[in-house]
Design a protein around this motif. Sequence first.
Motif, PDB file in Angstrom:
ATOM      1  N   PHE A 177     -69.142  22.206  56.456  1.00 29.18           N
ATOM      2  CA  PHE A 177     -69.095  22.222  55.000  1.00 29.18           C
ATOM      3  C   PHE A 177     -68.780  20.655  54.503  1.00 29.18           C
ATOM      4  CE2 PHE A 177     -65.940  21.903  51.419  1.00 29.18           C
ATOM      5  CZ  PHE A 177     -66.641  22.772  50.636  1.00 29.18           C
ATOM      6  N   ILE A 178     -68.241  19.870  55.142  1.00 29.23           N
ATOM      7  CA  ILE A 178     -68.082  18.637  54.951  1.00 29.23           C
ATOM      8  C   ILE A 178     -69.366  17.823  54.900  1.00 29.23           C
ATOM      9  CG2 ILE A 178     -66.767  16.215  55.515  1.00 29.23           C
ATOM     10  CD1 ILE A 178     -64.491  17.922  56.491  1.00 29.23           C
ATOM     11  N   PHE A 179     -70.291  17.903  56.289  1.00 29.92           N
ATOM     12  CA  PHE A 179     -71.470  17.394  56.153  1.00 29.92           C
ATOM     13  C   PHE A 179     -72.316  17.698  55.094  1.00 29.92           C
ATOM     14  CE2 PHE A 179     -75.988  17.823  57.199  1.00 29.92           C
ATOM     15  CZ  PHE A 179     -76.040  16.535  57.651  1.00 29.92           C
ATOM     16  N   PHE A 180     -72.610  19.069  54.550  1.00 28.86           N
ATOM     17  CA  PHE A 180     -73.402  19.306  53.677  1.00 28.86           C
ATOM     18  C   PHE A 180     -72.749  18.917  52.167  1.00 28.86           C
ATOM     19  CE2 PHE A 180     -75.376  22.105  56.656  1.00 28.86           C
ATOM     20  CZ  PHE A 180     -76.519  21.856  56.663  1.00 28.86           C
ATOM     21  N   GLY A 181     -71.534  18.993  52.111  1.00 30.47           N
ATOM     22  CA  GLY A 181     -70.687  18.612  50.885  1.00 30.47           C
ATOM     23  C   GLY A 181     -70.907  17.114  50.604  1.00 30.47           C
ATOM     24  N   THR A 182     -70.942  16.266  51.748  1.00 31.70           N
ATOM     25  CA  THR A 182     -71.273  14.705  51.596  1.00 31.70           C
ATOM     26  C   THR A 182     -72.723  14.356  51.078  1.00 31.70           C
ATOM     27  OG1 THR A 182     -69.503  14.295  53.205  1.00 31.70           O
ATOM     28  CG2 THR A 182     -71.188  12.514  52.861  1.00 31.70           C
ATOM     29  N   PHE A 183     -73.620  15.189  51.806  1.00 26.69           N
ATOM     30  CA  PHE A 183     -75.060  15.221  51.725  1.00 26.69           C
ATOM     31  C   PHE A 183     -75.236  15.415  50.302  1.00 26.69           C
ATOM     32  CE2 PHE A 183     -79.428  16.078  51.285  1.00 26.69           C
ATOM     33  CZ  PHE A 183     -79.948  15.358  52.075  1.00 26.69           C
ATOM     34  N   SER A 184     -74.639  16.547  49.650  1.00 30.12           N
ATOM     35  CA  SER A 184     -74.784  16.793  48.037  1.00 30.12           C
ATOM     36  C   SER A 184     -74.215  15.658  46.994  1.00 30.12           C
ATOM     37  CB  SER A 184     -74.095  18.196  47.844  1.00 30.12           C
ATOM     38  OG  SER A 184     -74.834  19.263  48.758  1.00 30.12           O
ATOM     39  N   ILE A 185     -73.138  15.325  47.537  1.00 29.31           N
ATOM     40  CA  ILE A 185     -72.407  14.212  46.724  1.00 29.31           C
ATOM     41  C   ILE A 185     -73.275  12.916  46.760  1.00 29.31           C
ATOM     42  CG2 ILE A 185     -70.426  12.604  46.681  1.00 29.31           C
ATOM     43  CD1 ILE A 185     -68.721  14.961  47.740  1.00 29.31           C
ATOM     44  N   MET A 186     -74.021  12.689  47.725  1.00 25.91           N
ATOM     45  CA  MET A 186     -74.969  11.540  47.854  1.00 25.91           C
ATOM     46  C   MET A 186     -75.935  11.731  46.835  1.00 25.91           C
ATOM     47  SD  MET A 186     -73.641   9.286  49.729  1.00 25.91           S
ATOM     48  CE  MET A 186     -74.964   7.976  49.522  1.00 25.91           C
ATOM     49  N   GLU A 187     -76.433  13.036  46.690  1.00 31.35           N
ATOM     50  CA  GLU A 187     -77.441  13.286  45.539  1.00 31.35           C
ATOM     51  C   GLU A 187     -76.880  12.517  44.170  1.00 31.35           C
ATOM     52  OE1 GLU A 187     -81.165  14.902  44.242  1.00 31.35           O
ATOM     53  OE2 GLU A 187     -80.622  13.489  45.733  1.00 31.35           O
TER      54      GLU A 187
ATOM     55  N   MET B  70     -74.460  10.496  43.744  1.00 27.38           N
ATOM     56  CA  MET B  70     -74.163   8.983  43.879  1.00 27.38           C
ATOM     57  C   MET B  70     -75.539   8.406  43.622  1.00 27.38           C
ATOM     58  SD  MET B  70     -70.995   8.788  43.898  1.00 27.38           S
ATOM     59  CE  MET B  70     -71.064   6.884  43.971  1.00 27.38           C
ATOM     60  N   ALA B  71     -76.400   8.898  44.107  1.00 24.06           N
ATOM     61  CA  ALA B  71     -78.045   8.197  44.018  1.00 24.06           C
ATOM     62  C   ALA B  71     -78.369   8.273  42.650  1.00 24.06           C
ATOM     63  CB  ALA B  71     -79.028   8.881  44.940  1.00 24.06           C
ATOM     64  N   TRP B  72     -78.012   9.202  41.765  1.00 21.24           N
ATOM     65  CA  TRP B  72     -78.432   9.409  40.246  1.00 21.24           C
ATOM     66  C   TRP B  72     -77.394   8.658  39.731  1.00 21.24           C
ATOM     67  CZ3 TRP B  72     -74.871  10.824  36.524  1.00 21.24           C
ATOM     68  CH2 TRP B  72     -75.462  10.740  35.439  1.00 21.24           C
ATOM     69  N   PHE B  73     -76.277   8.480  39.949  1.00 22.09           N
ATOM     70  CA  PHE B  73     -75.306   7.683  39.206  1.00 22.09           C
ATOM     71  C   PHE B  73     -75.625   6.185  39.544  1.00 22.09           C
ATOM     72  CE2 PHE B  73     -71.336   5.424  38.997  1.00 22.09           C
ATOM     73  CZ  PHE B  73     -70.798   5.629  37.530  1.00 22.09           C
ATOM     74  N   THR B  74     -75.880   5.700  40.722  1.00 22.04           N
ATOM     75  CA  THR B  74     -75.894   4.303  41.069  1.00 22.04           C
ATOM     76  C   THR B  74     -77.110   3.876  40.402  1.00 22.04           C
ATOM     77  OG1 THR B  74     -74.946   4.784  42.992  1.00 22.04           O
ATOM     78  CG2 THR B  74     -76.419   2.835  42.849  1.00 22.04           C
ATOM     79  N   HIS B  75     -78.338   4.675  40.589  1.00 23.11           N
ATOM     80  CA  HIS B  75     -79.430   4.343  39.737  1.00 23.11           C
ATOM     81  C   HIS B  75     -79.565   4.324  38.347  1.00 23.11           C
ATOM     82  CE1 HIS B  75     -83.901   4.838  38.496  1.00 23.11           C
ATOM     83  NE2 HIS B  75     -83.801   3.920  39.648  1.00 23.11           N
ATOM     84  N   LYS B  76     -78.836   5.073  37.616  1.00 20.76           N
ATOM     85  CA  LYS B  76     -78.626   5.007  36.190  1.00 20.76           C
ATOM     86  C   LYS B  76     -77.870   4.076  35.717  1.00 20.76           C
ATOM     87  CE  LYS B  76     -77.766   7.981  32.192  1.00 20.76           C
ATOM     88  NZ  LYS B  76     -79.198   8.250  31.557  1.00 20.76           N
ATOM     89  N   TYR B  77     -76.691   3.668  36.317  1.00 21.06           N
ATOM     90  CA  TYR B  77     -75.524   3.044  35.844  1.00 21.06           C
ATOM     91  C   TYR B  77     -75.407   1.674  36.530  1.00 21.06           C
ATOM     92  CZ  TYR B  77     -74.398   7.121  33.078  1.00 21.06           C
ATOM     93  OH  TYR B  77     -74.382   8.049  32.392  1.00 21.06           O
ATOM     94  N   VAL B  78     -75.910   1.398  37.558  1.00 20.06           N
ATOM     95  CA  VAL B  78     -75.752   0.268  38.395  1.00 20.06           C
ATOM     96  C   VAL B  78     -77.195  -0.417  38.542  1.00 20.06           C
ATOM     97  CG1 VAL B  78     -75.194  -0.875  40.595  1.00 20.06           C
ATOM     98  CG2 VAL B  78     -73.756   1.077  39.557  1.00 20.06           C
ATOM     99  N   MET B  79     -77.999   0.308  38.851  1.00 20.58           N
ATOM    100  CA  MET B  79     -79.473  -0.331  39.158  1.00 20.58           C
ATOM    101  C   MET B  79     -80.136  -0.585  38.022  1.00 20.58           C
ATOM    102  SD  MET B  79     -81.114   1.646  42.331  1.00 20.58           S
ATOM    103  CE  MET B  79     -80.409   1.691  44.051  1.00 20.58           C
ATOM    104  N   HIS B  80     -79.812   0.381  36.892  1.00 18.58           N
ATOM    105  CA  HIS B  80     -80.452   0.025  35.369  1.00 18.58           C
ATOM    106  C   HIS B  80     -79.485  -0.415  34.529  1.00 18.58           C
ATOM    107  CE1 HIS B  80     -84.825   1.680  35.591  1.00 18.58           C
ATOM    108  NE2 HIS B  80     -84.252   2.120  36.782  1.00 18.58           N
ATOM    109  N   GLY B  81     -78.437  -0.887  35.205  1.00 15.62           N
ATOM    110  CA  GLY B  81     -77.253  -1.668  34.733  1.00 15.62           C
ATOM    111  C   GLY B  81     -77.082  -3.090  34.931  1.00 15.62           C
ATOM    112  N   PHE B  82     -75.789  -3.402  35.407  1.00 11.87           N
ATOM    113  CA  PHE B  82     -75.534  -4.710  35.642  1.00 11.87           C
ATOM    114  C   PHE B  82     -76.072  -5.393  36.904  1.00 11.87           C
ATOM    115  CE2 PHE B  82     -72.421  -1.990  37.894  1.00 11.87           C
ATOM    116  CZ  PHE B  82     -72.153  -2.847  39.339  1.00 11.87           C
ATOM    117  N   LEU B  83     -76.947  -4.443  37.959  1.00 10.01           N
ATOM    118  CA  LEU B  83     -77.339  -5.062  38.872  1.00 10.01           C
ATOM    119  C   LEU B  83     -79.050  -4.883  38.757  1.00 10.01           C
ATOM    120  CD1 LEU B  83     -75.498  -4.237  42.125  1.00 10.01           C
ATOM    121  CD2 LEU B  83     -75.526  -6.332  40.594  1.00 10.01           C
ATOM    122  N   TRP B  84     -79.548  -4.958  37.470  1.00  6.66           N
ATOM    123  CA  TRP B  84     -80.772  -4.637  37.173  1.00  6.66           C
ATOM    124  C   TRP B  84     -81.698  -5.800  37.682  1.00  6.66           C
ATOM    125  CZ3 TRP B  84     -84.883  -1.858  36.130  1.00  6.66           C
ATOM    126  CH2 TRP B  84     -86.055  -2.346  35.603  1.00  6.66           C
TER     127      TRP B  84
END
Length: 149
Positions: free
Chosen positions: A8-18, A20-34
Amino acid sequence: MDLLFWIFIFFGTFSIMEFMAWFTHKYVMHGFLWHLHKDHHKKDHKGWFERNDLFFIFYAIISMGCFYLWNYDNIWYCLPIALGILAYGLAYFTVHDIFIHQRFKIFRNTNNWYAKGVRRAHKMHHKHIGKEDGECFGMLIVPFKYFKK
């Protein structure tokens, strides 16, 4: 019972990473670390590595930290967390860098509807070479509008 918690923790972490990838890409990569991400949209160098490749280090450090806490401090749930982050990183690298961007010349002739949809969605994101207006979504969860038979 412990095995069920680990899974459960493994698949939960994997899902949360999806997410996190979206969030990091939208708000960090296309934000202050562009400035680190923009060479991924418009290559401005001749080398194989991109400044954008530095982003993997952040999550790799978190995963390594979890491996450390599991191994040295015996915090049991850190192992499935570390493995979930590692598995997502490997899946991301395979789908994004190898399959979509062809950084290694394999999976070129994949002709399945899901693969085509993922490539089409990513192509739409890269249509915008600037910081703004890039559609952002996760690696595995792609809007259905990109899937055509």
